[in-house]
Design a protein around this motif. Structure first.
Motif, PDB file in Angstrom:
ATOM      1  N   ALA A 194       0.820  -1.213   0.000  1.00 33.63           N
ATOM      2  CA  ALA A 194       0.000   0.000   0.000  1.00 33.63           C
ATOM      3  C   ALA A 194       0.857   1.268   0.000  1.00 33.63           C
ATOM      4  O   ALA A 194       0.431   2.290  -0.511  1.00 33.63           O
ATOM      5  CB  ALA A 194      -0.941   0.000   1.192  1.00 33.63           C
TER       6      ALA A 194
ATOM      7  N   ARG B  45      -9.604  -2.095  -2.172  1.00 33.86           N
ATOM      8  CA  ARG B  45      -8.457  -2.970  -2.451  1.00 33.86           C
ATOM      9  C   ARG B  45      -8.331  -3.251  -3.938  1.00 33.86           C
ATOM     10  O   ARG B  45      -7.229  -3.476  -4.449  1.00 33.86           O
ATOM     11  CB  ARG B  45      -8.586  -4.277  -1.663  1.00 33.86           C
ATOM     12  CG  ARG B  45      -8.410  -4.067  -0.157  1.00 33.86           C
ATOM     13  CD  ARG B  45      -8.864  -5.287   0.610  1.00 33.86           C
ATOM     14  NE  ARG B  45      -7.921  -6.385   0.452  1.00 33.86           N
ATOM     15  CZ  ARG B  45      -6.938  -6.638   1.309  1.00 33.86           C
ATOM     16  NH1 ARG B  45      -6.787  -5.887   2.362  1.00 33.86           N
ATOM     17  NH2 ARG B  45      -6.109  -7.633   1.105  1.00 33.86           N
ATOM     18  N   SER B  48      -6.646  -0.115  -5.546  1.00 39.46           N
ATOM     19  CA  SER B  48      -5.201   0.037  -5.344  1.00 39.46           C
ATOM     20  C   SER B  48      -4.411  -1.166  -5.849  1.00 39.46           C
ATOM     21  O   SER B  48      -3.206  -1.250  -5.631  1.00 39.46           O
ATOM     22  CB  SER B  48      -4.890   0.305  -3.870  1.00 39.46           C
ATOM     23  OG  SER B  48      -5.360  -0.741  -3.077  1.00 39.46           O
ATOM     24  N   PRO B  72       0.464  -3.007  -7.424  1.00 37.43           N
ATOM     25  CA  PRO B  72       0.146  -1.976  -6.428  1.00 37.43           C
ATOM     26  C   PRO B  72       1.182  -0.859  -6.329  1.00 37.43           C
ATOM     27  O   PRO B  72       0.825   0.313  -6.239  1.00 37.43           O
ATOM     28  CB  PRO B  72       0.084  -2.770  -5.123  1.00 37.43           C
ATOM     29  CG  PRO B  72      -0.211  -4.161  -5.513  1.00 37.43           C
ATOM     30  CD  PRO B  72       0.361  -4.366  -6.882  1.00 37.43           C
ATOM     31  N   SER B  81      -2.693   6.840  -3.120  1.00 40.57           N
ATOM     32  CA  SER B  81      -2.256   6.172  -1.892  1.00 40.57           C
ATOM     33  C   SER B  81      -3.441   5.576  -1.157  1.00 40.57           C
ATOM     34  O   SER B  81      -4.506   6.170  -1.092  1.00 40.57           O
ATOM     35  CB  SER B  81      -1.534   7.155  -0.971  1.00 40.57           C
ATOM     36  OG  SER B  81      -0.221   7.327  -1.400  1.00 40.57           O
ATOM     37  N   HIS B  82      -3.224   4.413  -0.588  1.00 44.08           N
ATOM     38  CA  HIS B  82      -4.272   3.665   0.095  1.00 44.08           C
ATOM     39  C   HIS B  82      -3.909   3.536   1.567  1.00 44.08           C
ATOM     40  O   HIS B  82      -2.832   3.057   1.883  1.00 44.08           O
ATOM     41  CB  HIS B  82      -4.351   2.283  -0.576  1.00 44.08           C
ATOM     42  CG  HIS B  82      -5.412   1.390  -0.017  1.00 44.08           C
ATOM     43  ND1 HIS B  82      -5.565   0.096  -0.409  1.00 44.08           N
ATOM     44  CD2 HIS B  82      -6.376   1.610   0.896  1.00 44.08           C
ATOM     45  CE1 HIS B  82      -6.577  -0.455   0.243  1.00 44.08           C
ATOM     46  NE2 HIS B  82      -7.079   0.439   1.042  1.00 44.08           N
ATOM     47  N   PRO B  84      -4.799   1.397   4.441  1.00 43.43           N
ATOM     48  CA  PRO B  84      -5.582   0.178   4.578  1.00 43.43           C
ATOM     49  C   PRO B  84      -6.369   0.128   5.886  1.00 43.43           C
ATOM     50  O   PRO B  84      -6.080   0.848   6.837  1.00 43.43           O
ATOM     51  CB  PRO B  84      -4.537  -0.932   4.516  1.00 43.43           C
ATOM     52  CG  PRO B  84      -3.241  -0.298   4.824  1.00 43.43           C
ATOM     53  CD  PRO B  84      -3.354   1.152   4.490  1.00 43.43           C
TER      54      PRO B  84
END
Lengths: 322, 235
Positions: A194, B45, B48, B72, B81-82, B84
């Motif tokens: 991520a 999810r 990304s 990713p 940008s992730h 989570p």
């Protein structure tokens, strides 16, 4: 002082003088101590080199591997073939051993990348068995009879210098962008992707470098014992190296060094106990893991510990005087 | 800025998403609300790149580029940008190192300006800079996870349940910060169970139910919608 240490010329000079000192010092030791002790010191060095590689794969990147002996055997056999069958110089043979093991590290790295934890461990175990059986059945390795006639070219200064070289490489890697990325993968793989870390790339890198270390260690091993056979590189060997890494503290370089010394020397120190030797050795492992569950140096940040030791004694004394 | 067209995602034989289509425009805050298991996190999810759509006619476009099927880390490099679900900071690393990892996708070292930007939004992180991330409180970890994502200088920030497990006071604070980040120029896509707060700060919202979008519209319209009030706002 800090600025001076950050200068790369100073760093290179320090590094070279460290290597020189090691070579000189180990030559002195080589001349003084009895052959039996020297042999133990040899194996401490060789085990350390291999354990540093596994520490990168399992300790830093968090990929549990039970196939380290396979990389060691690939290094041992390919260097032996290089020096015996092709008459190449010894150090070139060691390098070839390391590089070929590294290639196999990448090859095993790819298909197993989707696996983690126990599943990865089992598949690396399978890989190690395949390699062992392959060496048992190949003609060039002389099969189960074993590979004879390797020259005993490994010297103590060479082992120690390579060990110090590997330690420096690992310390440098640990503080680099790549090293931090590997550490992040151990910490949390999803979070790593991520934040934009190419997890595949760094896992393969770890396997390649780790396997290189094992290959170099195997090559030195072959040229120490002058005789190798497939059973030298069984499951037990992988477990031995893994024990060094776990007992020292996963991901800790000082831990790996201490682990290599303790676990290589212990069976020899315990030799007077004859038949009870391995029982006490096993007991030692259990006791250490109970009292230091994260390994001897696990959770110890050496740099912080040193800083604390250097900065706080005065304060503590002042407290005591009150 | 971001469009999704007809996304299907399956976990094995179980279909989690059925033909999701949505759009996020530049400068917006868009909320994705819905109950547990509705497919909110799955949607993020998939965006990304951590999951892949199962149908071929699906399309994910970010800044006019097809990002579907990209790895990713490539998507992060493009400016998405992730953060989570469940924060997922690197527990054994210091706050500083966590932030440093956030800038991993960018070439070269992050400058002081990047750190200052994070400290501006999260002054508390600056106080904790040397502390191990695992020893932070839940709210601080959430701040760190968001700060870490900001280090990549994203154009679009997607947040998965930023309020999860936090005290009400902290939730308010986090949501104020999300608004600030948006005002400073970052587009935001937000998944939230706390529909009330999510609708309060967002421009538009989508309502997800068992893998399908059942409702979409301006946030203030949804906030006054009878069904929504009954199902998600507890009135």
């Amino acid at each position: 002082m800090k600025k001076l240490l950050n200068n790369w010329i100073v760093q290179v000079l320090l590094f070279l003088s460290l290597l020189g000192l090691t070579a000189y010092g180990s030559q002195m030791i080589n001349d003084i101590i009895p052959p039996y002790l020297l042999m133990i010191a040899f194996f401490i060095g060789i085990n350390l080199i291999m354990a540093l590689g596994l520490n990168l794969i399992t300790g830093v990147t968090g990929q549990l591997s039970l196939g380290h002996a396979a990389f060691m055997s690939i290094g041992a056999y390919s260097s032996a073939i290089a020096t015996v069958n092709f008459d190449l110089p010894f150090l070139l043979g060691v390098l070839i051993g390391g590089l070929i093991a590294s290639v196999f590290g990448v090859i095993i790295g790819f298909p197993t990348l989707r696996l983690t934890g126990d599943y990865l461990a089992i598949s690396t175990l399978g890989f190690a068995e395949i390699v062992r059986v392959q060496f048992t059945n190949m003609k060039i390795t002389n099969g189960a009879i074993g590979f004879l006639g390797i020259e005993g070219s490994t010297t103590f200064p060479i082992v120690m210098t390579i060990a110090v070289l590997m330690i420096c490489l690992m310390v440098w890697l640990e503080n680099s962008r790549n090293g931090r990325a590997m550490l992040a993968i151990r910490e949390d793989e999803v979070a790593s992707s991520a934040v934009g870390i190419n997890t595949t790339l760094y896992k393969i890198q770890a396997f390649a470098i780790g396997a290189f270390c094992a290959g170099v260690g195997g090559a030195l091993f072959a040229h120490t014992t002058t005789f190798i056979q497939p059973t030298d590189f069984g499951f037990q060997k992988s477990v031995d190296i893994l024990s060094i890494v776990v007992l020292g503290g996963l991901g800790s370089i000082p831990g790996t060094i201490i682990g290599a010394i303790v676990l290589t020397a212990a069976p020899e120190i315990l030799r007077p106990l004859s038949n009870y030797r391995m029982i006490v050795y096993g007991l030692l492992l259990v006791v250490i893991m109970i009292f230091r569950p994260y390994g001897l140096m696990g959770g110890v940040n050496l740099r912080q510990a040193v800083r604390r030791a250097m900065m706080f004694p005065k304060k503590k004394q002042a407290g005591r005087e009150e | 800025m971001l469009t999704l067209e007809k996304i299907n995602v399956s976990y094995g034989s179980i279909r989690a998403l059925h033909g999701i289509s949505l759009e996020v425009k530049k400068g917006e805050i868009v909320a994705l609300i819905g109950a547990n298991g509705a497919g909110k996190s799955t949607t993020l999810r998939t965006i990304s790149g951590l999951l892949k759509p199962s149908n071929k006619d699906s399309r994910i476009t970010f800044k006019d580029v097809q990002i579907q099927g990209m790895l990713p880390h490539k998507i992060v490099e493009m400016g998405l940008s992730h953060v989570p679900e469940g924060r997922r900071v690197f527990p054994e690393m210091s706050v500083y190192e966590n932030l440093l990892m956030g800038a991993h996708s960018r070439k070269g070292k992050p400058g002081q300006a990047d750190f200052d930007r994070v400290y501006h939004h999260f002054p508390r992180l600056k106080e904790r800079i040397k502390q191990l991330a695992g020893t932070l409180s839940g709210g601080e970890q959430q701040m760190l996870a968001m700060g870490r994502a900001l280090m990549a200088r994203p154009d679009l920030l997607i947040l998965d349940e930023p309020s999860m497990g936090l005290a009400p006071m902290l939730v308010e604070e986090i949501f104020h910060i999300i608004e600030d980040i948006n005002v400073a120029g970052t587009t935001i896509l937000l998944v939230e169970q706390n529909a009330h707060l999510a609708l309060e700060i967002s421009n538009r919202a989508y309502v997800l139910e068992t893998g399908e979008i059942v409702l979409e519209g301006l946030a203030q319209d949804l906030a006054t919608n009878e069904d929504i009030r009954k199902s998600y706002l507890g009135e």
